[in-house]
Design an enzyme around this catalytic site. Structure first.
Site, mmCIF file in Angstrom:
data_model
loop_
_atom_site.group_PDB
_atom_site.id
_atom_site.type_symbol
_atom_site.label_atom_id
_atom_site.label_comp_id
_atom_site.label_asym_id
_atom_site.label_seq_id
_atom_site.Cartn_x
_atom_site.Cartn_y
_atom_site.Cartn_z
ATOM 1 N N LEU A 19 37.142 107.871 -11.376
ATOM 2 C CA LEU A 19 36.702 108.952 -12.364
ATOM 3 C C LEU A 19 36.980 110.352 -11.922
ATOM 4 O O LEU A 19 36.934 110.406 -10.822
ATOM 5 C CB LEU A 19 35.017 108.772 -12.461
ATOM 6 C CG LEU A 19 34.739 107.561 -12.838
ATOM 7 C CD1 LEU A 19 32.994 107.559 -12.853
ATOM 8 C CD2 LEU A 19 34.675 107.434 -14.593
ATOM 9 N N ASP A 62 36.083 103.231 -7.932
ATOM 10 C CA ASP A 62 35.392 104.162 -7.183
ATOM 11 C C ASP A 62 34.734 103.411 -5.904
ATOM 12 O O ASP A 62 33.839 104.255 -5.411
ATOM 13 C CB ASP A 62 34.445 105.034 -8.066
ATOM 14 C CG ASP A 62 35.180 106.057 -8.684
ATOM 15 O OD1 ASP A 62 35.984 106.859 -8.148
ATOM 16 O OD2 ASP A 62 35.145 106.203 -10.097
ATOM 17 N N GLU A 67 28.998 105.990 -0.246
ATOM 18 C CA GLU A 67 27.703 106.999 -0.126
ATOM 19 C C GLU A 67 26.790 106.937 -1.423
ATOM 20 O O GLU A 67 25.587 106.980 -1.285
ATOM 21 C CB GLU A 67 28.220 108.365 0.176
ATOM 22 C CG GLU A 67 27.066 109.199 0.368
ATOM 23 C CD GLU A 67 27.391 110.698 0.278
ATOM 24 O OE1 GLU A 67 27.089 111.377 1.356
ATOM 25 O OE2 GLU A 67 28.122 111.372 -0.393
ATOM 26 N N ASP A 68 27.426 106.637 -2.481
ATOM 27 C CA ASP A 68 26.847 106.782 -3.579
ATOM 28 C C ASP A 68 26.026 105.626 -4.049
ATOM 29 O O ASP A 68 24.885 105.629 -5.100
ATOM 30 C CB ASP A 68 27.707 107.020 -4.822
ATOM 31 C CG ASP A 68 28.353 108.394 -4.738
ATOM 32 O OD1 ASP A 68 27.646 109.425 -4.147
ATOM 33 O OD2 ASP A 68 29.787 108.690 -4.843
ATOM 34 N N ARG A 87 30.266 102.569 -12.151
ATOM 35 C CA ARG A 87 30.185 102.268 -10.952
ATOM 36 C C ARG A 87 28.840 101.195 -10.677
ATOM 37 O O ARG A 87 28.749 101.111 -9.571
ATOM 38 C CB ARG A 87 29.860 103.529 -10.255
ATOM 39 C CG ARG A 87 31.092 104.460 -10.404
ATOM 40 C CD ARG A 87 31.218 105.633 -9.523
ATOM 41 N NE ARG A 87 31.112 104.990 -8.097
ATOM 42 C CZ ARG A 87 30.898 105.848 -6.768
ATOM 43 N NH1 ARG A 87 30.854 107.158 -7.187
ATOM 44 N NH2 ARG A 87 30.880 105.276 -5.687
ATOM 45 N N ARG A 133 24.627 113.161 -12.335
ATOM 46 C CA ARG A 133 24.674 111.575 -12.165
ATOM 47 C C ARG A 133 22.944 111.274 -11.997
ATOM 48 O O ARG A 133 22.747 109.882 -12.049
ATOM 49 C CB ARG A 133 25.624 111.446 -11.024
ATOM 50 C CG ARG A 133 27.111 111.427 -11.120
ATOM 51 C CD ARG A 133 27.794 110.623 -12.020
ATOM 52 N NE ARG A 133 29.049 110.752 -12.351
ATOM 53 C CZ ARG A 133 30.102 110.292 -11.595
ATOM 54 N NH1 ARG A 133 29.902 109.808 -10.313
ATOM 55 N NH2 ARG A 133 31.415 110.673 -11.932
ATOM 56 N N HIS A 163 28.258 116.290 -7.147
ATOM 57 C CA HIS A 163 27.053 115.883 -6.644
ATOM 58 C C HIS A 163 26.341 116.968 -5.787
ATOM 59 O O HIS A 163 27.197 118.060 -5.399
ATOM 60 C CB HIS A 163 27.382 114.750 -5.652
ATOM 61 C CG HIS A 163 27.938 113.633 -6.304
ATOM 62 N ND1 HIS A 163 28.819 112.755 -6.062
ATOM 63 C CD2 HIS A 163 27.139 112.692 -7.072
ATOM 64 C CE1 HIS A 163 28.869 111.618 -6.556
ATOM 65 N NE2 HIS A 163 27.789 111.763 -7.406
ATOM 66 N N CYS A 248 31.452 111.015 1.582
ATOM 67 C CA CYS A 248 31.166 110.045 0.677
ATOM 68 C C CYS A 248 31.646 108.442 0.981
ATOM 69 O O CYS A 248 31.680 107.630 0.339
ATOM 70 C CB CYS A 248 31.896 110.370 -0.693
ATOM 71 S SG CYS A 248 33.498 110.679 -0.716
HETATM 72 N N1 LIG Z 1 29.508 111.110 -2.959
HETATM 73 C C1 LIG Z 1 30.530 111.535 -3.513
HETATM 74 O O1 LIG Z 1 31.219 112.633 -3.151
HETATM 75 N N2 LIG Z 1 31.264 110.535 -4.093
HETATM 76 C C2 LIG Z 1 32.518 111.006 -4.906
HETATM 77 C C3 LIG Z 1 32.682 110.078 -6.058
HETATM 78 C C4 LIG Z 1 33.848 110.403 -6.903
HETATM 79 C C5 LIG Z 1 34.295 109.529 -7.786
HETATM 80 N N3 LIG Z 1 35.340 109.534 -8.405
HETATM 81 C C6 LIG Z 1 33.015 109.703 -9.197
HETATM 82 O O2 LIG Z 1 33.354 110.620 -9.760
HETATM 83 O O3 LIG Z 1 32.112 109.096 -9.044
#
Ligand SMILES: NC(=O)NCCC[C@H](N)C(=O)O
Length: 258
Positions: A19, A62, A67-68, A87, A133, A163, A248
């Site tokens: 994304l 992704d 981390e997410d 995700r 998010r 974020h 991340c």
């Molecule tokens: N914690 C983060 O910095 N996550 C990056 C997530 C990037 C991923 N392309 C997203 O949009 O979810």
């Protein structure tokens, strides 16, 4: 004994389809990304971290941004419900990995959404970004999960970047680093240090006072070195094209007593 384990997850072959929200899409070199990810993991190991690989999730572009999917506080792993629907399938493998490591597991539930990239811990203060998010229900559920464990949860608005941790992270002494154009309300943070580059706002604390940073923030690296910090850099250009940063790509587990 406190642990020094770090969860990582290897990039999906579909990484280039990841994304993008606040940046223009740029072509991602998946092979180079793979090399950069190996070097990132090697850097963690070189600084005393035992890397633990979560089973790959090849259908989720992704998934490398591990981390997410989970937020740690003490020995509790809060499995997130990512704000982006594409995700959500990433969390099952992460849940399995943290349970195997002996964490207590808790969950963000519908209608809550929360991405780990929106959570910044500074001692017992847990900043949570309410943004694209992470919604209000996600913030409330995080509060309910961590306040009984001794956390002070502080919600802050995030509108300019993906974020909270795209905007700010913290030095070992608690100073908050941020690139002013990306921070909604710098005054909400005590001890704020403005940095000259977007990626300069992103540090991972390696321990022993060392900071892991992206090679794309040389002026900030110089500023921090001049303040007496030891800076270690990695090239993560291919992940930055997808709005990823040094934080991340791993989840540090420092308080497991397994
Ligand atoms: N914690 C983060 O910095 N996550 C990056 C997530 C990037 C991923 N392309 C997203 O949009 O979810």
């Amino acid at each position: 004994m406190p642990s020094k384990k770090a969860l990582i997850r290897r990039p999906s072959p579909r990484l280039a389809e990841g994304l993008v929200t606040h940046v223009e899409r740029e072509k991602v070199d998946v092979e180079l990304a793979q090399e950069q990810w190996e070097a990132y993991a090697e850097t963690l190991r070189a600084h005393g971290w035992e890397t633990v690989e979560v089973d790959p999730e090849d259908d989720c572009p992704d998934s490398v941004f591990v981390e997410d999917t989970v937020v740690m506080y003490k020995n509790v792993a809060l499995i997130t419900r990512p704000g982006a629907e594409s995700r959500r399938a990433e969390t099952a493998g992460v849940e399995e990995a943290v349970a195997r490591l002996g964490c207590s597991v808790n969950w963000i539930w519908e209608p809550g959404t929360l991405d780990g990239g929106d959570v910044l811990k500074v001692g017992d203060t847990v900043y949570v970004g309410r943004g694209g998010r992470t919604n209000a229900a996600g913030v409330q559920q995080l509060r309910a999960a961590f306040e009984p464990l001794g956390a002070r949860v502080v919600a802050v608005p995030v509108s300019k970047v993906l974020h909270l941790k795209s905007a700010v992270t913290a030095l070992p002494d608690g100073t908050i680093l941020g690139h002013i154009p990306n921070v909604d309300r710098p005054s909400l943070f005590p001890g704020f240090l403005a940095v000259p580059e977007e990626a300069g706002a992103h540090v991972v604390l390696l321990g022993g006072g060392k900071l892991l940073m992206s090679a794309s923030a040389p002026k900030t690296a110089e500023l921090l070195a001049d303040l007496g910090h030891e800076v270690v850099t990695v090239d993560i250009s291919e992940f930055e094209k997808l709005e990823g940063c040094v934080t991340c790509l791993s989840v540090r587990l420092r308080e497991l007593y397994a």
